[in-house]
Design a protein around this motif. Structure first.
Motif, PDB file in Angstrom:
ATOM      1  N   ILE A  36       9.082  32.580 -13.328  1.00  0.00           N
ATOM      2  CA  ILE A  36       8.392  31.810 -12.365  1.00  0.00           C
ATOM      3  C   ILE A  36       7.169  31.323 -12.791  1.00  0.00           C
ATOM      4  O   ILE A  36       6.366  32.237 -13.108  1.00  0.00           O
ATOM      5  N   VAL A  41      12.210  28.750 -13.274  1.00  0.00           N
ATOM      6  CA  VAL A  41      11.938  28.537 -11.879  1.00  0.00           C
ATOM      7  C   VAL A  41      10.548  27.948 -11.802  1.00  0.00           C
ATOM      8  O   VAL A  41       9.476  28.778 -11.901  1.00  0.00           O
ATOM      9  N   GLY A  86       7.554  27.137  -9.664  1.00  0.00           N
ATOM     10  CA  GLY A  86       7.025  27.225  -7.969  1.00  0.00           C
ATOM     11  C   GLY A  86       5.814  27.718  -8.163  1.00  0.00           C
ATOM     12  O   GLY A  86       5.078  27.962  -8.968  1.00  0.00           O
ATOM     13  N   SER A  88       6.732  28.336  -0.936  1.00  0.00           N
ATOM     14  CA  SER A  88       7.092  27.793  -2.091  1.00  0.00           C
ATOM     15  C   SER A  88       7.436  29.194  -2.940  1.00  0.00           C
ATOM     16  O   SER A  88       8.260  29.359  -3.579  1.00  0.00           O
ATOM     17  N   SER A 145      10.936  29.998  -4.439  1.00  0.00           N
ATOM     18  CA  SER A 145      10.879  30.359  -5.964  1.00  0.00           C
ATOM     19  C   SER A 145      11.952  31.550  -6.020  1.00  0.00           C
ATOM     20  O   SER A 145      12.611  31.790  -6.977  1.00  0.00           O
TER      21      SER A 145
END
Length: 250
Positions: free
Chosen positions: A36, A59, A61, A68, A72
C-alpha cells in the motif's frame, strides 16, 4: 525456523526507501505481498522488482484519510485471499524545522500518518490474525523513539508514540498469538534523510555519533525484519530492535 515462504504480508510505504527494500526481500523469500502506497510508483512495483519470486499486489491508497485507509486494507486483504500473516507499517513522514516555525497542519499530517494510521492498520490486521491464532506486526520506529532529535519535534513525538503503542498492543494481543514489535532504524541513506546528508555541518556531527562509522542502508533493516516475521521470534514481542550502528548504545 527462519522460513517465511508461503506467508502473506501487507507492507505500507513500499514504493521507495526502507519499505521498498522490505518488499524486495520478502518477495525473494517467497512471501505473497500486498503493498500500500500513495505514490504512483506503486503501480510499477512488481515490474521494478521482477516476477521471479512470489506475487506482489499493488494498492494505491492515502493512509492519512481513514476511509481510504480502510478501503486500501480491504483491497489488500482481498488480494491475499482474505488472510494476512504479517503487517509491516513502514509508511512515514518527516519534516525538519524549528518548533517555532512548525505549522499545526504539518504536525497533524505527521502524527496522522506516523501514529493514527499505524494504530488503525494494526487493529484491522489483528482482527484477522486473531481468527487464525497467529500474526506478526512490525512498526517502523526510529532512534528518535528514544532520543529527542533536533528540529524534529513532530517526528520524534510520533516515533516515541510508536514505541509505546507497540508495547501496549503487544500486551493486549500476545495472548492471541500475535507478536507486535518495532524496528528502530538509525541514520539511513534514504531520500528521507537527503537534507541531513547534504547539510555539511550536520553530516559531520552525525558521522561522529555513529560507532559503526557508516550510515545505514535500507538493506540493513532486512535481517531483523525477516527474523520478526518468522517463527524464530514467536516469543519476542513488545520490543524495539535498534538497527543503528550502535547509536543508542553510546
Amino acid at each position: 525456523m527462519f522460513d517465511v515462504k508461503g506467508k502473506k504480508a501487507i507492507i505500507t510505504g513500499g514504493a521507495q526507501g526502507l519499505g521498498f527494500s522490505l518488499v524486495k526481500a520478502f518477495h525473494n523469500e517467497g512471501v505473497e505481498i500486498a503493498v500500500i502506497d500513495i505514490s504512483h510508483e506503486i503501480l510499477n512495483i512488481a515490474e521494478k522488482i521482477g516476477n521471479d519470486g512470489s506475487t506482489i499486489h499493488a494498492v494505491k491508497g492515502d493512509l492519512l484519510h481513514i476511509e481510504s485507509l480502510r478501503e486500501s486494507f480491504k483491497k489488500a486483504l482481498e488480494h491475499l485471499g482474505g488472510t494476512v500473516d504479517i503487517l509491516i507499517n513502514s509508511a512515514g513522514l518527516i519534516e525538519r524545522k524549528p518548533a517555532f516555525e512548525f505549522s499545526l497542519e504539518s504536525w497533524n499530517r505527521i502524527l496522522g500518518l506516523n501514529v493514527t494510521s499505524v494504530f488503525e492498520l494494526s487493529r484491522l490486521a489483528a482482527i484477522e490474525m486473531k481468527k487464525q491464532g497467529s500474526g506478526k506486526i512490525m512498526n517502523m520506529g526510529s532512534i528518535l523513539s528514544v532520543l529527542g532529535g533536533f528540529h524534529a519535534a513532530a517526528y520524534s513525538t510520533s516515533k516515541g508514540a510508536i514505541l509505546q503503542m507497540t508495547k501496549s498492543l503487544s500486551n493486549e494481543w500476545a495472548c492471541y498469538g500475535i507478536q507486535v514489535n518495532a524496528i528502530a532504524p538509525g541514520y539511513m541513506l534514504t531520500t528521507m534523510n537527503n537534507d541531513l546528508v547534504n547539510d555539511v555541518e550536520r553530516r559531520v556531527q552525525v558521522d561522529a555519533r555513529i560507532p559503526a562509522k557508516r550510515w545505514g542502508t535500507p538493506e540493513d533493516v532486512v535481517g531483523p525484519a525477516l527474523f520478526l516475521a518468522s517463527s524464530a521470534s514467536d516469543y519476542v514481542t513488545g520490543t524495539l530492535i535498534p538497527v543503528d550502528g550502535g547509536v543508542l548504545g553510546r
